[in-house]
Design a protein around this motif. Structure first.
Motif, mmCIF file in Angstrom:
data_model
loop_
_atom_site.group_PDB
_atom_site.id
_atom_site.type_symbol
_atom_site.label_atom_id
_atom_site.label_comp_id
_atom_site.label_asym_id
_atom_site.label_seq_id
_atom_site.Cartn_x
_atom_site.Cartn_y
_atom_site.Cartn_z
ATOM 1 N N ALA A 495 0.829 -1.206 0.000
ATOM 2 C CA ALA A 495 0.000 0.000 0.000
ATOM 3 C C ALA A 495 0.863 1.255 0.000
ATOM 4 O O ALA A 495 0.550 2.240 -0.670
ATOM 5 N N ILE A 496 1.951 1.237 0.755
ATOM 6 C CA ILE A 496 2.858 2.390 0.791
ATOM 7 C C ILE A 496 3.457 2.628 -0.588
ATOM 8 O O ILE A 496 3.506 3.765 -1.079
ATOM 9 N N LEU A 497 3.916 1.557 -1.236
ATOM 10 C CA LEU A 497 4.479 1.694 -2.579
ATOM 11 C C LEU A 497 3.465 2.285 -3.546
ATOM 12 O O LEU A 497 3.761 3.210 -4.323
ATOM 13 N N PHE A 498 2.254 1.759 -3.507
ATOM 14 C CA PHE A 498 1.219 2.223 -4.431
ATOM 15 C C PHE A 498 0.884 3.687 -4.201
ATOM 16 O O PHE A 498 0.774 4.469 -5.153
ATOM 17 N N ARG A 499 0.755 4.096 -2.963
ATOM 18 C CA ARG A 499 0.410 5.491 -2.682
ATOM 19 C C ARG A 499 1.558 6.433 -3.031
ATOM 20 O O ARG A 499 1.330 7.557 -3.477
ATOM 21 N N GLN A 530 9.394 4.544 8.406
ATOM 22 C CA GLN A 530 8.862 5.525 9.353
ATOM 23 C C GLN A 530 9.981 6.163 10.168
ATOM 24 O O GLN A 530 9.963 7.370 10.453
ATOM 25 N N GLU A 531 10.992 5.387 10.523
ATOM 26 C CA GLU A 531 12.055 5.871 11.404
ATOM 27 C C GLU A 531 12.966 6.901 10.742
ATOM 28 O O GLU A 531 13.802 7.526 11.414
ATOM 29 N N ASP A 532 12.821 7.108 9.439
ATOM 30 C CA ASP A 532 13.669 8.085 8.755
ATOM 31 C C ASP A 532 13.261 9.529 9.014
ATOM 32 O O ASP A 532 13.971 10.449 8.613
ATOM 33 N N ASP A 533 12.126 9.739 9.686
ATOM 34 C CA ASP A 533 11.717 11.116 10.001
ATOM 35 C C ASP A 533 12.787 11.821 10.834
ATOM 36 O O ASP A 533 13.176 12.956 10.551
ATOM 37 N N GLU A 534 13.270 11.149 11.847
ATOM 38 C CA GLU A 534 14.293 11.736 12.719
ATOM 39 C C GLU A 534 15.615 11.878 11.980
ATOM 40 O O GLU A 534 16.343 12.857 12.143
ATOM 41 N N LEU A 535 15.924 10.884 11.128
ATOM 42 C CA LEU A 535 17.172 10.924 10.379
ATOM 43 C C LEU A 535 17.219 12.141 9.453
ATOM 44 O O LEU A 535 18.278 12.750 9.278
ATOM 45 N N PHE A 631 -0.159 7.981 7.638
ATOM 46 C CA PHE A 631 0.759 7.972 6.502
ATOM 47 C C PHE A 631 0.307 8.981 5.457
ATOM 48 O O PHE A 631 -0.866 9.024 5.081
ATOM 49 N N ASP A 632 1.221 9.811 4.991
ATOM 50 C CA ASP A 632 0.950 10.735 3.899
ATOM 51 C C ASP A 632 2.060 10.584 2.864
ATOM 52 O O ASP A 632 3.225 10.875 3.160
ATOM 53 N N PRO A 633 1.745 10.129 1.648
ATOM 54 C CA PRO A 633 2.803 9.869 0.658
ATOM 55 C C PRO A 633 3.558 11.128 0.250
ATOM 56 O O PRO A 633 4.757 11.070 -0.036
ATOM 57 N N ALA A 672 4.920 19.129 -0.892
ATOM 58 C CA ALA A 672 4.594 19.791 0.367
ATOM 59 C C ALA A 672 3.204 20.410 0.320
ATOM 60 O O ALA A 672 2.460 20.392 1.321
ATOM 61 N N ARG A 673 2.816 20.943 -0.825
ATOM 62 C CA ARG A 673 1.497 21.581 -0.926
ATOM 63 C C ARG A 673 0.379 20.549 -0.889
ATOM 64 O O ARG A 673 -0.745 20.852 -0.474
ATOM 65 N N TYR A 674 0.658 19.327 -1.316
ATOM 66 C CA TYR A 674 -0.371 18.290 -1.345
ATOM 67 C C TYR A 674 -0.516 17.540 -0.017
ATOM 68 O O TYR A 674 -1.388 16.680 0.112
ATOM 69 N N ILE A 675 0.321 17.834 0.949
ATOM 70 C CA ILE A 675 0.267 17.117 2.232
ATOM 71 C C ILE A 675 -1.065 17.401 2.927
ATOM 72 O O ILE A 675 -1.481 18.548 3.072
ATOM 73 N N THR A 676 -1.738 16.339 3.377
ATOM 74 C CA THR A 676 -3.000 16.480 4.111
ATOM 75 C C THR A 676 -2.943 15.887 5.504
ATOM 76 O O THR A 676 -3.751 16.240 6.360
ATOM 77 N N VAL A 677 -2.009 14.949 5.733
ATOM 78 C CA VAL A 677 -1.897 14.291 7.042
ATOM 79 C C VAL A 677 -0.521 14.602 7.615
ATOM 80 O O VAL A 677 0.497 14.139 7.099
ATOM 81 N N ASP A 678 -0.510 15.406 8.676
ATOM 82 C CA ASP A 678 0.772 15.812 9.282
ATOM 83 C C ASP A 678 0.535 16.129 10.753
ATOM 84 O O ASP A 678 0.634 17.274 11.197
ATOM 85 N N ALA A 679 0.212 15.087 11.510
ATOM 86 C CA ALA A 679 -0.180 15.281 12.903
ATOM 87 C C ALA A 679 0.946 15.845 13.753
ATOM 88 O O ALA A 679 0.693 16.555 14.734
ATOM 89 N N THR A 680 2.188 15.568 13.415
ATOM 90 C CA THR A 680 3.318 16.012 14.245
ATOM 91 C C THR A 680 4.018 17.250 13.691
ATOM 92 O O THR A 680 5.084 17.619 14.179
#
Length: 920
Positions: A495-499, A530-535, A631-633, A672-680
């Motif tokens: 699902a991640i790949l497809f999105r 997921q863990e690459d956010d901090e990296l 998750f937001d692609p 960046a403009r298309y981002i809709t899910v960014d809880a943090t």
């Protein structure tokens, strides 16, 4: 008249607030048209009463209701009528209204008939030229004529596009000896006891059967592979030479691809590719194909030619193609191979007419066209009984047999089964062929699945039983392969790949970057964890090591191959757009080369896979819902760019060549403009890290306190050097990209720092009152985004900026120096200029009922007046195209031209605002 107006109002459909969103769009569109019509009726009433006669004369009617207005009304009503007649279309009504009927900007759109044309600075009258010389001056003449070779290369490079050859190279190569029957004698062709005389060699070698040959077949039957085989085979050339009778034969091919970029599925892409191939082999014909362009380029200076870009339209290319044909065919023969007519994103009848027109007239015996498509009604009507043709699935039984036998024999356990159980092996292969029913794609996937279960203890009975479990329907087979028996974690990765893939398609199409339509392995490698956010926040910039490359790529390639059940493929681009190399290069065999894998692009193995994922009932949602929560692609792909900047594949070099980064910057900013899910709240952090990392790579000028990489994204060097320095250029760039959330958070954060005294004296010294404010950047693309990567102006972003003035954004009436012209402006007068220019250029539609049309920019104007206190008495200065005009005059001119109810309300608002100002 009042009674008629009351009746119309009574019968207007009311806005719907529940149920289908598509239905809301239809009813609101009808209501808007009705309200606009009322304004026309009132206008006609005024015309009739002014003359003392109830009747309206022809001239009065034309003035009150011009032809293009009536024409647009007919088109709009026809669209809405057809949509309402077909309930099945209602679910797609928004796309139908916007894309099919011109409610958003069309690339080939012409200005209204009564508009004033802008002066062509080159005096050519051609719309090929994009870009205006400073102050509208004529370019300086070169002292000598430019050499023909340079002009040939310039035009060929302009025709080329980066993924021009990608689809052809991605088509699966024919298995050994597959399709060789096409060159066999008719009497030797026997398939399952029947004789099929396809007549293709007769068609290639003589004029007996006419100029067009049609190849058709079921989805997945191998049409594209067959067309590639035929296009490149030496025997094709042999038969064509017999047909040419001593004349030169020039061949060209094109492979439509509905899942590809805009050019891969369009008429302009077809014509650019064909012209590039034909003119590359016949450079002496370039002046004949483009006489006006050639004449202008021949006398241009090198500097002006470098600054010039070519904006090809379908009309330009059709004219050039016809000129080439008329000039070249008396001395040569022409054969075209065009695959996938059904994948053309346009009017299929118009495409058919294009090829039919080539087949008639004086050139009939000098042209050959081999065309392929699915057996859709539109193509069967055109070709089935009118031209020689073949149905591919009727001719490939032996090809499938050899393919299945050879592939299965490559596996040692299955090879032993086939050797020691020859009769059972024959039954197995023939059973597979029967189940495939002419669909080569089914056979390919079935053989892959049989190879996956191979083991030393495998029996023929078990292998046969497994084959019988595979559904014969392609869609059902896809469902079994992707979903059945899969772990939830594996489905999540799929699902991640497809999105990620669909998000990239959306953004690449928006910024018009055809080469970025599909993701590379390296791009995906930094977008899945997921863990690459901090990296992304903590990593320093260093050249990617072999360990990082190997580990990241190996992990990513495994996910692509295994988690998507073999329905995705990896392709390395072998040719760039304008390379004049051999049309096909066999991929090199050898051990896994992960550095080479980084640039490979991920695509679907066949169009039917993407169609199934996007259109089959419930499949899209079934896969997408497997993605992890939060998750937001687009957020992941923004992060991917930051990490790729911090892990460059090449030796690090600090430089000032922004163009080397710009395509990826545009993609990342648009993601960046298309981002809709960014809880943090990662969007702002990633964008600031992107700015910081690019600044690290940038070779700055310490003596220039305003130097910044983003500053170089605003205009040419000459313009930047003569203009006011850009203060806070990255924030300005983010505003142009329409990043509402980022701009809101960044402006608010800077305001807090300013209030708390966190701004140093050195920073305050850099402030420039004459710099372009954010409001001006936010409204730069008010009515059109022609040929730009930036979005249309957002009411939400404009509303925030109006309600939150700051040092970089003082207000709508504050004066600044316009960047390019260095003339005094305010954001309000700049906005009015945009409206005036949009009317002249034809960027505003009559009866515009699209969500991105009149309603959107009218809301922005309203915000300027109501929330920003824009000066309704402001004056827009004259320029080389238009005379001086007041703010009220701009709105009066727009209402007179378009008669839109939104513009009438803006005029009334202006009147009320002016009245309040006088009362005060």
């Amino acid at each position: 008249m009042k009674a008629a107006e009351a009746m119309l109002r009574q019968n207007l459909p009311k806005p719907v607030t529940v149920g289908s969103h598509a239905y809301v769009v239809v009813t609101n569109a009808c209501r808007k048209i009705g309200e606009d019509l009322l304004l026309r009726i009132v206008r006609l009433e005024g015309v009739s009463s002014s003359g003392g006669d109830a009747r309206v004369g022809r001239s009065g009617f034309r003035d009150a209701w011009p032809y293009q207005d009536v024409e647009a009304l007919g088109m709009r009503l026809g669209v809405l009528y057809r949509l309402c007649q077909d309930d099945a279309n209602l679910s797609h009504v928004t796309d139908s209204i916007i894309s099919a009927n011109g409610f958003s900007y069309k690339e080939d759109e012409q200005p209204p008939r009564d508009s004033v044309e802008e002066k062509d600075p080159l005096g050519s009258g051609s719309n090929l030229f994009n870009g205006v010389h400073p102050a509208g001056k004529q370019p300086a003449r070169a002292p000598r004529l430019v050499p023909a070779g340079l002009l040939n290369d310039f035009i060929l490079e302009g025709l080329a596009y980066s993924n021009m050859h990608d689809r052809e190279e991605e088509v699966v190569q024919a298995h050994s000896r597959t399709f060789e029957w096409v060159f066999a004698k008719p009497e030797s062709l026997h398939e399952q006891g029947n004789t099929f005389n396809h007549q293709l060699t007769t068609w290639l070698g003589t004029n007996e059967l006419g100029p067009i040959y049609w190849v058709t077949g079921k989805p997945g039957s191998g049409k594209s592979t067959f067309m590639r085989f035929l296009f490149h085979h030496q025997l094709t050339q042999h038969h064509l030479k017999k047909w040419a009778q001593g004349q030169q034969v020039c061949t060209a091919g094109f492979f439509f691809w509905t899942s590809g970029s805009r050019e891969q599925r369009s008429q302009t892409g077809l014509l650019r590719s064909l012209l590039h191939q034909l003119l590359s082999a016949n450079t002496e014909s370039i002046p004949n194909a483009f006489p006006k362009l050639w004449g202008k380029l021949r006398t241009m200076s090198t500097k002006d030619r470098i600054r010039l870009t070519l904006d090809w339209t379908a009309a330009d290319l059709l004219d050039a193609f016809q000129r080439f044909v008329d000039a070249a065919l008396p001395r040569m023969r022409l054969c075209l191979f065009v695959d996938g007519l059904d994948e053309f994103d346009g009017d299929h009848n118009a495409l058919i007419d294009f090829f039919k027109n080539l087949s008639i007239g004086t050139h009939r015996n000098a042209v050959r066209m081999c065309l392929s498509s699915r057996p859709w009604n539109v193509f069967e009507t055109a070709f089935q009984n009118n031209v020689p043709n073949l149905r591919l699935q009727d001719l490939t039984y032996n090809d499938m047999y050899r393919y299945a036998r050879d592939r299965l024999r490559m596996d040692f356990p299955i090879r032993d089964l086939l050797r020691y159980n020859a009769e059972a092996g024959e039954i197995l292969i023939n059973n597979a062929i029967e189940r495939a029913d002419g669909v080569f794609l089914w056979m390919r996937l079935a053989v892959n699945e049989m190879l996956k279960i191979s083991n030393p203890g495998l029996s023929m009975k078990a292998l046969t039983g497994f084959l019988n479990t595979l559904p014969t329907d392609l869609d059902q087979l896809f469902t079994k392969l992707l979903f059945e028996g899969k772990k939830e974690s594996h489905l999540t990765e799929a699902a991640i790949l497809f999105r990620l893939m669909t998000a990239q398609e959306t953004v690449a199409d928006f910024v018009r970057n055809d080469s970025a339509n599909s993701l590379t392995v390296w791009e995906i490698a930094f977008a899945t964890r997921q863990e690459d956010d901090e990296l992304a926040m903590s990593a320093v910039v260093e050249e990617a090591t072999d360990d990082v490359i190997n580990h990241r790529c190996a992990e990513t390639v495994d996910k692509i191959r295994l988690r998507f059940a073999g329905l995705l493929a990896l392709h390395g681009r072998q040719r760039q757009g304008n390379m004049r190399a051999t049309r096909f290069v066999d991929p090199q065999s050898g051990e896994e080369d992960y550095l080479n894998d980084t640039g490979k692009r991920v695509t679907y193995i066949h169009r039917t896979v993407r169609d199934w994922l996007m259109e089959a009932d419930g499949v899209y949602n079934r896969l997408v819902e497997k993605a992890p929560a939060g998750f937001d692609p687009h957020l992941r792909l923004l992060r991917s760019y930051v990490l790729r900047l911090k892990n460059p594949l090449e030796e690090i070099e600090h430089h000032r060549r922004l163009d080397e980064w710009w395509e990826d910057i545009a993609l990342a900013m648009t993601h960046a403009r298309y981002i809709t899910v960014d809880a943090t709240g990662l969007q702002r952090q990633f964008l600031n890290e992107l700015d910081k990392t690019l600044s690290w790579h940038w070779l700055d000028k310490p003596e220039d306190p305003y130097d910044h990489w983003a500053r170089n994204a605003f205009g040419a060097y000459e313009a930047r050097m003569k203009s006011s320095p850009i203060w806070q250029p990255f924030l300005c760039l983010a505003t142009k990209f329409g990043l509402y959330q980022y701009v809101r958070e960044e402006v608010s954060a800077r305001a807090r720092v300013d209030k708390e005294g966190g701004v140093s004296d050195e920073q305050r010294e850099l402030e420039r009152a004459d710099s372009t404010p954010l409001l001006a950047y936010a409204t730069e693309f008010l009515c059109s985004r022609k040929l730009t990567i930036y979005p249309l102006s957002s009411p939400q972003l404009v509303g925030f900026l109006l309600q939150n003035p700051s040092r970089i954004n003082p207000g709508p009436n504050d004066e600044y120096t316009e960047f390019a012209t260095r003339q005094p402006r305010t954001p309000w007068t700049a906005l009015l200029r945009h409206l005036r220019d949009a009317r002249r250029r034809g960027w505003i539609e009559f009866y515009d009922i699209g969500p991105e049309g009149t309603a959107r920019w009218s809301e922005i104007v309203r915000l300027f007046i109501e929330d920003g206190g824009a000066d309704v008495d402001a004056v827009v200065a004259a320029d080389i195209w238009d005379p001086e005009i007041t703010a009220r005059g701009v709105l009066e001119m727009l209402e007179e031209t378009y008669g839109a109810v939104e513009i009438r309300r803006l005029r009334q608002l202006m009147g009320k605002t002016k009245g309040k100002a006088r009362a005060k």
